[in-house]
Design a protein around this motif. Sequence first.
Motif, PDB file in Angstrom:
ATOM      1  N   LEU A 251       0.827  -1.210   0.000  1.00  0.00           N
ATOM      2  CA  LEU A 251       0.000   0.000   0.000  1.00  0.00           C
ATOM      3  C   LEU A 251       0.860   1.258   0.000  1.00  0.00           C
ATOM      4  O   LEU A 251       0.563   2.233  -0.709  1.00  0.00           O
ATOM      5  N   LEU A 252       1.928   1.251   0.810  1.00  0.00           N
ATOM      6  CA  LEU A 252       2.805   2.415   0.888  1.00  0.00           C
ATOM      7  C   LEU A 252       3.351   2.777  -0.482  1.00  0.00           C
ATOM      8  O   LEU A 252       3.357   3.957  -0.884  1.00  0.00           O
ATOM      9  N   LEU A 253       3.785   1.782  -1.245  1.00  0.00           N
ATOM     10  CA  LEU A 253       4.384   2.031  -2.550  1.00  0.00           C
ATOM     11  C   LEU A 253       3.337   2.250  -3.637  1.00  0.00           C
ATOM     12  O   LEU A 253       3.530   3.075  -4.543  1.00  0.00           O
ATOM     13  N   ARG A 254       2.216   1.534  -3.553  1.00  0.00           N
ATOM     14  CA  ARG A 254       1.159   1.718  -4.553  1.00  0.00           C
ATOM     15  C   ARG A 254       0.540   3.109  -4.461  1.00  0.00           C
ATOM     16  O   ARG A 254       0.201   3.721  -5.473  1.00  0.00           O
ATOM     17  N   GLN A 255       0.396   3.624  -3.256  1.00  0.00           N
ATOM     18  CA  GLN A 255      -0.171   4.967  -3.091  1.00  0.00           C
ATOM     19  C   GLN A 255       0.764   6.037  -3.651  1.00  0.00           C
ATOM     20  O   GLN A 255       0.323   7.117  -4.050  1.00  0.00           O
ATOM     21  N   ALA A 256       2.059   5.745  -3.686  1.00  0.00           N
ATOM     22  CA  ALA A 256       3.011   6.689  -4.276  1.00  0.00           C
ATOM     23  C   ALA A 256       3.090   6.550  -5.785  1.00  0.00           C
ATOM     24  O   ALA A 256       3.595   7.453  -6.467  1.00  0.00           O
TER      25      ALA A 256
ATOM     26  N   PRO B  73       0.289   5.721  -8.142  1.00  0.00           N
ATOM     27  CA  PRO B  73      -1.078   5.374  -8.558  1.00  0.00           C
ATOM     28  C   PRO B  73      -1.195   5.094 -10.050  1.00  0.00           C
ATOM     29  O   PRO B  73      -2.145   4.428 -10.479  1.00  0.00           O
ATOM     30  N   GLU B  74      -0.224   5.569 -10.840  1.00  0.00           N
ATOM     31  CA  GLU B  74      -0.278   5.317 -12.276  1.00  0.00           C
ATOM     32  C   GLU B  74      -0.207   3.819 -12.586  1.00  0.00           C
ATOM     33  O   GLU B  74      -0.656   3.387 -13.657  1.00  0.00           O
TER      34      GLU B  74
ATOM     35  N   ILE C 122       5.020  -4.613  -5.881  1.00  0.00           N
ATOM     36  CA  ILE C 122       6.010  -3.918  -5.039  1.00  0.00           C
ATOM     37  C   ILE C 122       7.270  -3.625  -5.840  1.00  0.00           C
ATOM     38  O   ILE C 122       7.804  -2.505  -5.818  1.00  0.00           O
ATOM     39  N   ARG C 123       7.744  -4.613  -6.574  1.00  0.00           N
ATOM     40  CA  ARG C 123       8.961  -4.411  -7.364  1.00  0.00           C
ATOM     41  C   ARG C 123       8.731  -3.398  -8.492  1.00  0.00           C
ATOM     42  O   ARG C 123       9.618  -2.594  -8.795  1.00  0.00           O
ATOM     43  N   ASP C 124       7.557  -3.447  -9.111  1.00  0.00           N
ATOM     44  CA  ASP C 124       7.253  -2.469 -10.168  1.00  0.00           C
ATOM     45  C   ASP C 124       7.249  -1.056  -9.612  1.00  0.00           C
ATOM     46  O   ASP C 124       7.768  -0.119 -10.246  1.00  0.00           O
ATOM     47  N   SER C 125       6.647  -0.869  -8.437  1.00  0.00           N
ATOM     48  CA  SER C 125       6.597   0.469  -7.833  1.00  0.00           C
ATOM     49  C   SER C 125       7.994   0.965  -7.500  1.00  0.00           C
ATOM     50  O   SER C 125       8.322   2.144  -7.714  1.00  0.00           O
TER      51      SER C 125
ATOM     52  N   ARG D 206       9.876   8.200  -2.780  1.00  0.00           N
ATOM     53  CA  ARG D 206       8.452   7.995  -2.495  1.00  0.00           C
ATOM     54  C   ARG D 206       7.810   9.308  -2.054  1.00  0.00           C
ATOM     55  O   ARG D 206       6.692   9.649  -2.490  1.00  0.00           O
ATOM     56  N   ARG D 207       8.502  10.042  -1.209  1.00  0.00           N
ATOM     57  CA  ARG D 207       7.945  11.318  -0.746  1.00  0.00           C
ATOM     58  C   ARG D 207       7.801  12.316  -1.890  1.00  0.00           C
ATOM     59  O   ARG D 207       6.823  13.065  -1.956  1.00  0.00           O
ATOM     60  N   GLU D 208       8.778  12.304  -2.795  1.00  0.00           N
ATOM     61  CA  GLU D 208       8.669  13.215  -3.932  1.00  0.00           C
ATOM     62  C   GLU D 208       7.509  12.822  -4.838  1.00  0.00           C
ATOM     63  O   GLU D 208       6.785  13.691  -5.347  1.00  0.00           O
ATOM     64  N   ALA D 209       7.312  11.533  -5.044  1.00  0.00           N
ATOM     65  CA  ALA D 209       6.207  11.082  -5.878  1.00  0.00           C
ATOM     66  C   ALA D 209       4.874  11.470  -5.258  1.00  0.00           C
ATOM     67  O   ALA D 209       3.955  11.949  -5.957  1.00  0.00           O
ATOM     68  N   VAL D 210       4.733  11.295  -3.945  1.00  0.00           N
ATOM     69  CA  VAL D 210       3.492  11.671  -3.262  1.00  0.00           C
ATOM     70  C   VAL D 210       3.271  13.173  -3.329  1.00  0.00           C
ATOM     71  O   VAL D 210       2.133  13.655  -3.477  1.00  0.00           O
ATOM     72  N   ALA D 211       4.374  13.955  -3.260  1.00  0.00           N
ATOM     73  CA  ALA D 211       4.260  15.416  -3.293  1.00  0.00           C
ATOM     74  C   ALA D 211       4.016  15.953  -4.698  1.00  0.00           C
ATOM     75  O   ALA D 211       3.775  17.161  -4.868  1.00  0.00           O
ATOM     76  N   GLY D 212       4.065  15.107  -5.707  1.00  0.00           N
ATOM     77  CA  GLY D 212       3.804  15.543  -7.077  1.00  0.00           C
ATOM     78  C   GLY D 212       4.991  16.179  -7.760  1.00  0.00           C
ATOM     79  O   GLY D 212       4.825  16.889  -8.763  1.00  0.00           O
TER      80      GLY D 212
END
Length: 401
Positions: A252-257, A259-260, A290-293, A336-342
Motif C-alpha cells: 500500500l505504501l508504494l502503490r499509493q506513491a 497510482p499510475e 512492489i517491485r514495479d513500484s 516515495r515522498r517526492e512522488a506523493v508530493a507531485g
Amino acid sequence: MLDAPDLVEKARGVLLLVVWSVLILRIAALRHPRRRPVWYVLVALALGSLVIQAPVGRWIDATTGIAKAGELAVALVALTDFAAVWWFAIRLHTAGSSAPAWLRRAPWASGATMAALALFFFAVTPAAERFGEQARGGWTGYMIAWIAYGLLTAVGAGALFWKHGLTMRSPVLRVSVLALALGTSAEVPYLVVRTIRWITPDSAPELALTGFWCSFARFVLVALGCSLAALEPPIKALLHWHRRQRLRALWLLLRQATPELMVVPPPSRGADLLDLTHAWERLHQRVIDIRDSITYLHDGWASPRLLEEAWRCAAGAGAPESRRLTATASWIEATRREAVAGVPKRHLGADKGLLPQVLADDSTMCREIGPLLRLHRALRSRHVRDFADDVQPHTSLTAGR
C-alpha cells in the motif's frame, strides 16, 4: 490398569476410528485421478481395521459356518493392503516416467499368489491348526509363504518411501512420505515377532503385545501418511495468504506513491483478509506490484547524487547486507515522498545497483518475501526517515549528480 487383551481391543477401536475418519475426509480425492491411488490404499486400510474387530470376526464365522473364516478374511484383506501400499510406492517412484511391466505387476501378482496359497492352506489344514499360536503340520507352509510375502512387500515399499521421503523438497510431502516409510518399516519387526511366536512354544505374552503395537503403528502411520499429502495444498494456500497479508503495508505504501501503476483500486483490509482464493497468484502479483513500484520510483526520481548520499547514510549500518538494505530504503523513502508530493519525474538514468535483488526463481518463496519485509521495517526506521527529511529538496533535485 487395563490388561493386555482389553488394551488391544480398545486400541483396535481407536484404529478403526482413525482410519475410517481419514478415509471419509479424503473422499474428495476420487475426483482427481492423480490422488485416487492414495484413496485406494486407505480403502484397504479401512477394511483391514474393520475385519480385525472381534465382533466382525465372530460374525463372519457365524455367517459362513466355517471355523476361522474371520481370520482368513483378516489375512486376505491384509495381503491386499500390503500389495496396495507397495503398488502406491511404485507409483510414487515411477511418477512421470515409465516403469518396467514386471515392476508394475509385481504387487498384484505376488498378492494374488499369496491369496491363492492362503486359500489352499486354509482348505487342506484341519480347523484346529489354522491360525494357531504355533504353526503345526501343513500350516507351516502358510507361515513360510506369509512371512516371505510380508517381508517382500514391506521392504519393497519401505525402500522406495525412504528413498523419496528423504529427498522431497516440500516439508509436508516429506513428512507424509516419511510417515509411510516408518509405517511400512514397522511391518518388519511385526513379522519377526510373528515368526518367533509361530515357531517357539509358549512364547512370552509381551511378545504378542509387541507385535500388535508394531502392526498398530503400521496402520496409523500409513493412514496418516496418506492423509498428510492432502493437507499440502491448503497449508500452502494458507502460507501464501499469510505472506500476502504481511506484505500489505509495504504494498500500500508504494502503490499509493505510484497510482499510475494501479489497474484497480486496492481492496479494503476486510476484503483482503477474507479473500482466500488463488493464494499463490495473489501473493505473486503483490510481490510484482512492489517491485514495479520500486523500479518506477527509481526510474522517475532517483539521481546519482541521491544514491551516493544513501550509501553514505548507510556507512555505519554494520554488515554489508545491512548497509545495502539501509541505502536502498533511504533512496526509496526519499523518492516515495517526492512522488506523493507531485514532484515532476526527472528520468536521470541512475545506476540500478541499489534496486532490491531477486533472490529466488519463485517470487512467493520465503527468500523473496523476507527481504521485502526487512525493507519495510527499514523504511519505517528513524534513521531512514531522518535521511529523507534531510535530503529533500536539495540532494535529489541536483540533476545528473
